[in-house]
Design an enzyme around this catalytic site. Structure first.
Site, short mmCIF file in Angstrom:
data_model
loop_
_atom_site.label_atom_id
_atom_site.label_comp_id
_atom_site.label_asym_id
_atom_site.label_seq_id
_atom_site.Cartn_x
_atom_site.Cartn_y
_atom_site.Cartn_z
N ASN A 9 1.68 -39.02 8.11
CA ASN A 9 1.03 -39.41 9.36
C ASN A 9 1.97 -38.99 10.49
OD1 ASN A 9 -0.08 -40.67 11.57
ND2 ASN A 9 0.35 -42.76 10.87
N LYS A 11 1.47 -38.97 13.62
CA LYS A 11 1.31 -39.76 14.86
C LYS A 11 1.28 -38.84 16.09
CE LYS A 11 3.56 -43.57 12.55
NZ LYS A 11 4.13 -44.91 12.67
N HIS A 95 -5.16 -47.84 11.07
CA HIS A 95 -3.69 -47.94 11.12
C HIS A 95 -3.31 -49.10 12.02
CE1 HIS A 95 0.47 -46.98 12.01
NE2 HIS A 95 0.45 -46.24 10.91
N GLU A 97 -1.21 -49.39 14.26
CA GLU A 97 -1.02 -49.04 15.68
C GLU A 97 -2.37 -48.98 16.41
OE1 GLU A 97 1.41 -45.61 14.92
OE2 GLU A 97 3.01 -46.94 14.23
N GLU A 167 0.36 -51.23 4.35
CA GLU A 167 1.45 -50.96 5.28
C GLU A 167 1.85 -52.26 5.98
OE1 GLU A 167 1.62 -46.57 6.42
OE2 GLU A 167 0.29 -47.52 7.86
N GLY A 173 8.11 -47.97 10.84
CA GLY A 173 9.00 -47.41 11.85
C GLY A 173 10.24 -48.25 12.13
N SER A 212 8.42 -47.23 6.34
CA SER A 212 9.80 -46.78 6.16
C SER A 212 10.07 -46.26 4.74
CB SER A 212 10.79 -47.89 6.54
OG SER A 212 10.59 -48.25 7.90
C1 PEP Z 1 3.04 -45.24 9.26
O1 PEP Z 1 3.01 -45.42 10.48
O2 PEP Z 1 2.00 -45.02 8.64
C2 PEP Z 1 4.35 -45.32 8.60
C3 PEP Z 1 4.38 -45.58 7.34
O3 PEP Z 1 5.45 -45.11 9.41
P1 PEP Z 1 6.99 -45.06 8.93
O4 PEP Z 1 7.04 -44.30 7.63
O5 PEP Z 1 7.70 -44.37 10.03
O6 PEP Z 1 7.41 -46.48 8.74
#
Ligand code: PEP
Length: 251
Positions: A9, A11, A95, A97, A167, A173, A212
């Site tokens: 992803n 973003k 997601h 976000e 998630e 993040g 992460s």
């Molecule tokens: C995401 O936003 O889908 C995600 C998993 O981000 P990160 O790997 O940076 O935590």
């Protein structure tokens, strides 16, 4: 057997030059990735470029969102049919976000799930609890509500046509990855919830972990029985890191 999926992803990141270089590097490393399916989800504007770069390769691509509308006066929206026209296989839906910054409700996410499927896209349907919710010990309640919204809209058969990504919001993040045990517990909870509707769907659906994930922790997360791959944010922006996760998914 569920084929592992590793989806990047990207973003709100990238430039034409950057996308060109990243895709070339990922493509060059794909010989070592035998088993996992690999997908990248760039911003909408880079999808045509991504298509040109990846057509004929083993890597597939998708979007980070989809409109519930098919066409009309909806300024700024992108329809599933448009994404399918540009070869997208997947669409990330719900997601955290989008849920938090754009106020997307469970009902809207379920509507987007259906819209993606109607256009021939496979939704990567994100669920997850905030830190506050985990601390209040309501993780399962939150995840159940999010998953049930899709089942209520289109039945378990509709859910079964997608991919789920667990998630935890507190892990996205932040560098604070869920432990393999924490992640496995929630993945098993999701699968058991689906079993109540259909054992076949529960058995077949892929449940990715996101939050992460890096090449250094991917193998132990994906070794868990209910973790079928990863949705990757930050580590998807560097070919070496992303490929490390894809290789970990081979085992
Ligand atoms: C995401 O936003 O889908 C995600 C998993 O981000 P990160 O790997 O940076 O935590």
């Amino acid at each position: 057997m569920r084929q592992p999926l590793v989806a990047g992803n990207w973003k709100l990141n990238g430039s034409r030059e950057g996308v060109k270089a990243l895709l070339a590097e990922i493509k060059a490393g794909m010989d070592a990735v035998k088993k996992a399916e690999v997908a990248v989800c760039p911003s909408f504007v880079f999808i045509p470029q991504t298509r040109r770069a990846l057509e004929g390769s083993a890597i597939v691509w998708g979007s980070q969102d989809v409109s519930v509308h098919e066409s009309g006066a909806y300024t700024g929206e992108v329809a599933g049919s448009m994404l399918a026209d540009f070869g997208c296989k997947y669409a990330i839906i719900g997601h955290s976000e989008r849920r938090s910054y754009h106020g997307e409700s469970d009902a809207l996410v379920a509507e987007k799930f259906e819209a993606a499927l109607k256009a021939g896209l496979i939704p990567i349907f994100c669920v997850g609890e905030t830190l506050e919710e985990r601390e209040q010990s309501i993780t399962e309640e939150v995840i159940a509500r999010q998953v049930d919204a899709v089942i209520e809209r289109g039945g378990v058969a509709m859910l079964g046509k997608g991919v789920i990504a667990y998630e935890p919001v507190w892990a996205i993040g932040t560098g604070m990855t869920a432990t393999p045990e924490q992640a496995q517990d929630v993945h098993a909870f999701i699968r058991n919830r689906i079993v109540q509707h259909s054992a076949a769907v529960a058995d077949g659906i892929r449940i990715l972990y996101g939050g992460s994930m890096k090449s250094g922790n991917a193998a132990e997360l994906m070794a868990k029985p209910d973790i079928d791959g990863g949705l990757i944010g930050g580590a998807a922006l560097k070919a070496e890191d992303f490929l490390g996760i894809c290789i970990a998914a081979n085992n």
